[in-house]
Design a protein around this motif. Structure first.
Motif, PDB file in Angstrom:
ATOM      1  N   GLY A  37      12.945   3.895   4.249  1.00  0.00           N
ATOM      2  CA  GLY A  37      13.097   4.834   3.147  1.00  0.00           C
ATOM      3  C   GLY A  37      11.662   6.129   3.375  1.00  0.00           C
ATOM      4  O   GLY A  37      12.392   7.124   2.678  1.00  0.00           O
ATOM      5  N   LEU A  38      10.952   6.239   3.640  1.00  0.00           N
ATOM      6  CA  LEU A  38       9.913   7.160   4.008  1.00  0.00           C
ATOM      7  C   LEU A  38      10.576   8.275   4.599  1.00  0.00           C
ATOM      8  O   LEU A  38      10.568   9.089   4.312  1.00  0.00           O
ATOM      9  N   ILE A  39      11.119   7.661   5.527  1.00  0.00           N
ATOM     10  CA  ILE A  39      11.578   8.889   6.844  1.00  0.00           C
ATOM     11  C   ILE A  39      12.703   9.595   5.519  1.00  0.00           C
ATOM     12  O   ILE A  39      12.624  10.998   5.908  1.00  0.00           O
ATOM     13  N   GLY A  40      13.214   9.337   5.060  1.00  0.00           N
ATOM     14  CA  GLY A  40      14.654   9.728   4.748  1.00  0.00           C
ATOM     15  C   GLY A  40      14.283  10.582   3.322  1.00  0.00           C
ATOM     16  O   GLY A  40      14.416  11.669   3.588  1.00  0.00           O
ATOM     17  N   SER A  41      12.928  10.152   2.554  1.00  0.00           N
ATOM     18  CA  SER A  41      12.434  10.938   2.698  1.00  0.00           C
ATOM     19  C   SER A  41      11.976  12.810   3.012  1.00  0.00           C
ATOM     20  O   SER A  41      12.506  13.809   2.125  1.00  0.00           O
ATOM     21  N   MET A  42      11.071  11.876   3.872  1.00  0.00           N
ATOM     22  CA  MET A  42      10.564  13.061   5.188  1.00  0.00           C
ATOM     23  C   MET A  42      12.199  13.836   4.825  1.00  0.00           C
ATOM     24  O   MET A  42      11.340  15.137   4.997  1.00  0.00           O
ATOM     25  N   ASN A  43      13.197  13.378   5.550  1.00  0.00           N
ATOM     26  CA  ASN A  43      14.470  14.019   6.339  1.00  0.00           C
ATOM     27  C   ASN A  43      14.829  15.028   4.976  1.00  0.00           C
ATOM     28  O   ASN A  43      15.051  16.456   5.147  1.00  0.00           O
ATOM     29  N   GLN A  78       0.869  -1.435  -0.094  1.00  0.00           N
ATOM     30  CA  GLN A  78      -0.026   0.626  -0.121  1.00  0.00           C
ATOM     31  C   GLN A  78       0.884   1.162   0.145  1.00  0.00           C
ATOM     32  O   GLN A  78       0.995   2.358  -0.372  1.00  0.00           O
ATOM     33  N   LEU A  79       1.753   0.828   0.777  1.00  0.00           N
ATOM     34  CA  LEU A  79       3.403   2.020   0.981  1.00  0.00           C
ATOM     35  C   LEU A  79       3.498   2.602  -0.674  1.00  0.00           C
ATOM     36  O   LEU A  79       3.714   4.150  -1.021  1.00  0.00           O
ATOM     37  N   ARG A  80       3.867   1.567  -1.376  1.00  0.00           N
ATOM     38  CA  ARG A  80       5.042   1.365  -2.232  1.00  0.00           C
ATOM     39  C   ARG A  80       4.110   1.701  -3.529  1.00  0.00           C
ATOM     40  O   ARG A  80       3.720   2.980  -4.647  1.00  0.00           O
ATOM     41  N   LEU A  81       2.434   1.858  -3.269  1.00  0.00           N
ATOM     42  CA  LEU A  81       1.381   2.145  -4.502  1.00  0.00           C
ATOM     43  C   LEU A  81       1.129   3.766  -4.252  1.00  0.00           C
ATOM     44  O   LEU A  81       0.935   4.325  -5.047  1.00  0.00           O
ATOM     45  N   HIS A  82       0.476   3.962  -3.355  1.00  0.00           N
ATOM     46  CA  HIS A  82      -0.239   4.879  -3.057  1.00  0.00           C
ATOM     47  C   HIS A  82       0.986   6.071  -2.142  1.00  0.00           C
ATOM     48  O   HIS A  82       0.804   7.297  -1.650  1.00  0.00           O
ATOM     49  N   VAL A  83       2.224   5.750  -1.830  1.00  0.00           N
ATOM     50  CA  VAL A  83       2.845   6.926  -0.910  1.00  0.00           C
ATOM     51  C   VAL A  83       4.249   7.170  -1.525  1.00  0.00           C
ATOM     52  O   VAL A  83       4.243   8.439  -1.745  1.00  0.00           O
ATOM     53  N   ASP A  84       4.692   5.981  -2.007  1.00  0.00           N
ATOM     54  CA  ASP A  84       5.869   6.256  -2.307  1.00  0.00           C
ATOM     55  C   ASP A  84       5.610   6.963  -4.076  1.00  0.00           C
ATOM     56  O   ASP A  84       6.774   8.356  -4.547  1.00  0.00           O
ATOM     57  N   PRO A  85       4.922   6.956  -5.387  1.00  0.00           N
ATOM     58  CA  PRO A  85       4.729   7.737  -5.932  1.00  0.00           C
ATOM     59  C   PRO A  85       4.392   9.660  -5.602  1.00  0.00           C
ATOM     60  O   PRO A  85       5.357  10.307  -6.135  1.00  0.00           O
ATOM     61  N   VAL A  86       4.030   9.989  -4.279  1.00  0.00           N
ATOM     62  CA  VAL A  86       3.982  11.069  -3.669  1.00  0.00           C
ATOM     63  C   VAL A  86       5.333  11.264  -3.271  1.00  0.00           C
ATOM     64  O   VAL A  86       5.011  13.123  -3.829  1.00  0.00           O
ATOM     65  N   ALA A  87       6.072  10.417  -2.572  1.00  0.00           N
ATOM     66  CA  ALA A  87       7.399  10.838  -1.977  1.00  0.00           C
ATOM     67  C   ALA A  87       7.892  11.814  -3.602  1.00  0.00           C
ATOM     68  O   ALA A  87       8.982  12.295  -2.932  1.00  0.00           O
ATOM     69  N   GLU A  88       8.095  10.697  -4.231  1.00  0.00           N
ATOM     70  CA  GLU A  88       8.990  10.915  -5.434  1.00  0.00           C
ATOM     71  C   GLU A  88       8.226  12.249  -6.391  1.00  0.00           C
ATOM     72  O   GLU A  88       9.497  13.320  -6.448  1.00  0.00           O
ATOM     73  N   ALA A  89       7.290  12.486  -6.319  1.00  0.00           N
ATOM     74  CA  ALA A  89       6.818  14.030  -6.815  1.00  0.00           C
ATOM     75  C   ALA A  89       6.733  14.851  -6.050  1.00  0.00           C
ATOM     76  O   ALA A  89       7.485  16.061  -6.486  1.00  0.00           O
ATOM     77  N   ALA A  90       7.284  14.355  -4.573  1.00  0.00           N
ATOM     78  CA  ALA A  90       7.370  15.637  -3.518  1.00  0.00           C
ATOM     79  C   ALA A  90       8.688  15.669  -4.043  1.00  0.00           C
ATOM     80  O   ALA A  90       9.588  16.995  -3.876  1.00  0.00           O
ATOM     81  N   LEU A  91       9.633  15.072  -3.913  1.00  0.00           N
ATOM     82  CA  LEU A  91      11.208  15.263  -3.883  1.00  0.00           C
ATOM     83  C   LEU A  91      11.540  16.243  -5.418  1.00  0.00           C
ATOM     84  O   LEU A  91      12.816  16.940  -5.624  1.00  0.00           O
ATOM     85  N   ASP A  92      10.845  16.142  -6.067  1.00  0.00           N
ATOM     86  CA  ASP A  92      11.068  16.598  -7.230  1.00  0.00           C
ATOM     87  C   ASP A  92      10.302  17.533  -7.472  1.00  0.00           C
ATOM     88  O   ASP A  92      10.679  18.672  -8.753  1.00  0.00           O
ATOM     89  N   GLY A  93       9.564  18.539  -7.088  1.00  0.00           N
ATOM     90  CA  GLY A  93       9.127  19.710  -7.084  1.00  0.00           C
ATOM     91  C   GLY A  93       9.672  20.453  -6.353  1.00  0.00           C
ATOM     92  O   GLY A  93      10.546  20.881  -5.739  1.00  0.00           O
ATOM     93  N   MET A  94       9.620  21.859  -5.961  1.00  0.00           N
ATOM     94  CA  MET A  94       9.892  23.079  -6.375  1.00  0.00           C
ATOM     95  C   MET A  94       9.501  23.469  -4.859  1.00  0.00           C
ATOM     96  O   MET A  94      10.291  23.711  -3.599  1.00  0.00           O
ATOM     97  N   ASP A  95       8.448  23.080  -4.387  1.00  0.00           N
ATOM     98  CA  ASP A  95       7.960  23.562  -2.628  1.00  0.00           C
ATOM     99  C   ASP A  95       7.928  22.531  -2.098  1.00  0.00           C
ATOM    100  O   ASP A  95       6.873  21.480  -1.938  1.00  0.00           O
TER     101      ASP A  95
END
Length: 209
Positions: free
Chosen positions: A126-132, A70-87
């Protein structure tokens, strides 16, 4: 050279079985709660108990696999988009939104691993790393408070996940506490109304006070 080609259908069959078992697990946890027997999950998946236990030695492994998917399907893409975003601040809030929505949609899965920190840490590493990364980037952009640490963020997300117990599973009641967290971590409070308040299942206002 013949053996690899002969194994391919078996690997595909095994992958399909795993997918069916995880899908059935989510359905059974939703319908029957966190104490649902593994035999019921196997029957719902259309596989024998031996097939289930060959892939998952116990309920914890199955729950971990289901939550990970569920995290891979619904959270990982959001995290990837967030890391690529400006804000970065907006991206961090989007990630938190996605995590808490999964928690709400699959509340009984979380109940099945309540208190098992090792499982949850394994899922969220891995998610914590993205949040950091997003937190530090947002602090550099001046949109997130500089006195907040990743430890604070992990605890805040854990609080939000715990708050799901006070909501109807699958509802959008989580949006209000997430908005309150956003107000707390931003350097400037967003100019928007809080999402609509919702009641606590099984509790009247007089009981709450």
């Amino acid at each position: 050279m013949e053996q690899p080609s002969e194994r391919k259908p078996l690997r595909a069959d095994a992958a399909r079985n795993v997918d069916k078992i995880i899908t059935a697990a989510r359905q059974c946890f939703r319908e029957h709660g966190p104490e649902v027997p593994l035999q019921t999950i196997a029957a719902t998946a259309g596989v024998g108990p031996a097939t289930l236990f060959r892939n998952f030695s116990d309920k914890e492994q199955l729950v971990l696999a289901a939550l990970s998917r569920q995290l891979r399907l619904h959270v990982d893409p959001v995290a990837e988009a967030a890391l690529d975003g400006m804000d970065a601040a907006e991206g961090l809030i989007n990630v938190i939104d996605a995590v808490v929505k999964v928690a709400s949609d699959d509340a009984n899965l979380l109940d099945a691993v309540a208190g098992r920190r090792g499982l949850l840490v394994g899922i969220t590493g891995g998610l914590i790393g993205s949040m950091n990364v997003l937190l530090e980037r947002g602090q550099g952009q001046g949109s997130l408070r500089r006195d907040i640490t990743i430890e604070d963020m992990v605890r805040l997300v854990a609080m939000l996940i715990g708050a799901v117990d006070t909501m109807e599973p699958g509802s959008e009641a989580w949006k209000r506490p997430v908005a309150l967290i956003e107000d707390a971590i931003r350097t400037e409070r967003p100019s928007r109304p809080l999402p609509e308040q919702s009641g606590i299942p099984g509790m009247t206002f007089s009981e709450a006070v």
